[in-house]
Scaffold this active site. Structure first.
Site, PDB file in Angstrom:
ATOM      1  N   SER A 132     -10.043   0.758  42.495  1.00 14.21           N
ATOM      2  CA  SER A 132      -9.359   0.695  43.795  1.00 14.21           C
ATOM      3  C   SER A 132     -10.291   1.197  44.895  1.00 14.21           C
ATOM      4  CB  SER A 132      -8.125   1.603  43.791  1.00 14.21           C
ATOM      5  OG  SER A 132      -7.199   1.198  42.826  1.00 14.21           O
ATOM      6  N   THR A 133     -10.024   0.764  46.121  1.00 18.18           N
ATOM      7  CA  THR A 133     -10.778   1.260  47.273  1.00 18.18           C
ATOM      8  C   THR A 133     -10.197   2.610  47.685  1.00 18.18           C
ATOM      9  OG1 THR A 133     -11.148  -0.998  47.996  1.00 18.18           O
ATOM     10  CG2 THR A 133     -11.446   0.742  49.651  1.00 18.18           C
ATOM     11  N   CYS A 278      -7.099  -5.771  52.968  1.00 22.03           N
ATOM     12  CA  CYS A 278      -8.149  -4.743  52.951  1.00 22.03           C
ATOM     13  C   CYS A 278      -8.695  -4.323  54.306  1.00 22.03           C
ATOM     14  CB  CYS A 278      -9.304  -5.217  52.080  1.00 22.03           C
ATOM     15  SG  CYS A 278      -8.843  -5.403  50.359  1.00 22.03           S
TER      16      CYS A 278
END
Ligand SMILES: NC(=O)c1ccc[n+]([C@@H]2O[C@H](COP(=O)([O-])OP(=O)(O)OC[C@H]3O[C@@H](n4cnc5c(N)ncnc54)[C@H](O)[C@@H]3O)[C@@H](O)[C@H]2O)c1
Ligand SMILES: O=c1ccn([C@@H]2O[C@H](COP(=O)(O)OP(=O)(O)O[C@H]3O[C@H](CO)[C@@H](O)[C@H](O)[C@H]3O)[C@@H](O)[C@H]2O)c(=O)[nH]1
Length: 466
Positions: A132-133, A278
């Site tokens: 995950s970011t 995002c």
């Protein structure tokens, strides 16, 4: 260390395609993707490969090839954690909608839940990979949870951010520009963990494209990459407005500047604004991080990328209203495209949602056609904003399965997604069945101005001053 058993927590747009490609490229590794969302797992296990929950060109073929052999989808999270030597965390990290950092910071509750579950279940040493970011320094929080609530086993934490773009995910995963792995190579265990992940990727990616860094650089590089990409879109969109005022054409400007090798030609397409799950989330997160360190000028600098993006969406809908004689009340406006870009069924943060909301507030009637997005998704996107009652959205917005039907009797067409099929429509037929004057607002600049105008349309192309 050669890993034989991987688990990925989160079967979404990243977990699904990323693990499917690892399973394809590493037939000797067993890959299990788990999720708490039962419907999603059931969809990944669908008999009909058209029903997979994520549409990506080429993905269904890979799932067909690997599922049931070395790729498995399951809701049994504990079992998969227990069996795996390496666990990827690929859960969502949305913008916080409550409390401190609301509207800016990343909500890490799903990450923390994963860390606690891994700590509870693990009975042997594990390598935990952040896919995950995440905000820079999250790995230390994960490590602290794992070490302090675990069963005394050893955990190595790696950062391995994902750079795939939707619509080209399979291609991006098979041939990435680079793979980034952050780890603590100051210890022997850390070095082994990094090498284990390098070994997996080097099954199909040249070693020189696999970068290893410290964990913080890796975490921050992901936010930086998205900030730079989004900044390019906002920069060209800012120029598109100047083009419209001055008679320049943004496509000509893009080409002219893109041929400068220092600038490069990619990511210079003017549009109705960037969408996707995002860019906005990650820049807001970066802004929050900068502010939390008291770096207010840095925060303001990056925030402007978002401000410009909001402006681009609003000026597109404002232009429709002013061109249609300052009122769209009761007029039918057709949206071609709802997804945030072509070749995906994902609509998260799609500019179409905000533009539709603006026009619905002006009492327009909107008819939507998108080749991949379902009607229920479109209604849920617009209802989620909470601008008006569900019944009002239902009365004002319709969804068509057929583009020609969607365009019948409409006053204007707005092109919101650059789906290839739009270029090949029978625009003469569409023109005949529309109200006159018939307007097209091309928010993606995909149609040929001369052809469209010769049919009789009044044509607005984003970033074109002629
Ligand atoms: N979408 C992209 O193109 C993309 C690209 C690169 C990086 N990322 C990053 O990857 C992460 C995941 O993004 P996504 O688009 O795949 O999200 P997503 O919402 O499509 O998928 C996340 C999945 O995680 C599951 N989940 C959440 N908590 C869980 C838990 N405790 N146990 C099991 N499952 C759980 C959810 O049910 C969901 O199915 C985010 O941090 C995102 O920023 C996304
Ligand atoms: O020249 C351009 C390029 C993109 N866009 C828009 O920008 C948004 C994002 O596009 P893109 O970056 O292609 O798709 P994403 O799937 O959002 O991928 C981005 O976000 C991912 C999630 O972090 C990263 O992994 C990827 O590297 C990064 O490109 C879309 O609405 C595009 O239409 C433009 O308007 N003009």
């Amino acid at each position: 260390m050669n890993i034989k058993n991987i688990c990925c927590i989160g079967a979404g747009y990243v977990g699904g395609p990323t693990m499917a490609v690892i399973a394809k490229q590493c037939p000797n590794i067993k890959v299990t993707i788990v999720d708490i969302n039962e419907a999603r797992i059931a969809a990944w296990n669908s008999v009909n490969f058209d029903d997979l929950p994520v549409f990506e060109p080429g993905l269904a073929d890979i799932v067909k090839e690997t599922r049931g052999k070395n790729l498995f989808f399951s809701t049994d999270v504990d079992k998969a954690i227990d069996e795996a030597e390496m666990i990827f965390i690929s859960v969502n990290t949305p913008t916080k909608t409550y409390g401190k950092g609301k509207g800016m910071a990343a909500d890490l509750k799903y990450i923390e839940l994963c860390a606690r579950q891994i700590a509870k279940v693990a009975k042997q040493n594990k390598i935990v990979v952040e896919k995950s970011t995440l905000p820079v320094r999250t790995a230390s929080a994960i490590k602290s949870i794992l070490d302090e609530t675990g069963n005394g086993v050893q955990f190595q934490i790696l950062s391995n951010p994902e750079f795939l773009a939707e619509g080209t995910a399979v291609q991006d995963l098979l041939m990435p520009d680079r793979v980034l792995i952050g780890g603590d190579t100051s210890t022997k265990e850390g070095e082994i963990a990094v090498q284990s992940l390098v070994n997996i990727y080097s099954e199909w990616i040249p070693k020189k494209q696999i970068l290893t860094t410290n964990v913080w650089s890796s975490e921050l590089s992901k936010l930086t990459a998205n900030a730079f990409l989004a900044q390019r879109v906002s920069s060209i969109n800012a120029m598109s407005e100047i083009c419209e005022k001055t008679g320049a054409d943004v496509r000509e400007v893009s080409k002219a500047i893109g041929m400068d090798s220092r600038i490069g030609s990619k990511f210079l397409n003017a549009s109705v604004g960037f969408g996707g799950s995002c860019f906005q989330k990650d820049i807001l997160n970066l802004v929050y991080i900068a502010k939390s360190y008291g770096l207010n000028e840095v925060a303001d600098y990056w925030e402007q990328v978002i401000i410009m993006n909001e402006h681009q969406k609003n000026r597109f809908s404002d232009n429709i209203v002013s061109t249609l004689y300052n009122t769209v009340s009761g007029k039918k406006i057709t949206f071609l495209g709802w997804a945030f870009k072509k070749d995906t069924n994902d609509t998260r943060e799609s500019s179409a949602i905000k533009i539709a909301d603006n026009l619905l507030s002006e009492q327009a009637k909107i008819s939507v056609y998108d080749p991949k997005v379902t009607p229920s998704q479109i209604y849920s996107d617009i209802d989620y904003l909470g601008t008006r009652a569900y019944e009002d959205n239902k009365a004002l917005l319709t969804v068509s399965k057929d583009a020609y039907e969607a365009c019948n009797e409409s006053h204007a067409i707005a092109i919101l997604t650059e789906w290839d099929e739009f270029k090949n429509y029978d625009w003469n037929r569409i023109y005949k069945n529309m109200q006159k004057p018939a307007f097209i607002f091309d928010g993606r600049g995909i149609l040929d101005k001369n052809t469209i105008e010769s049919i009789g349309f009044t044509y607005y192309k984003i970033g074109s001053g002629n």
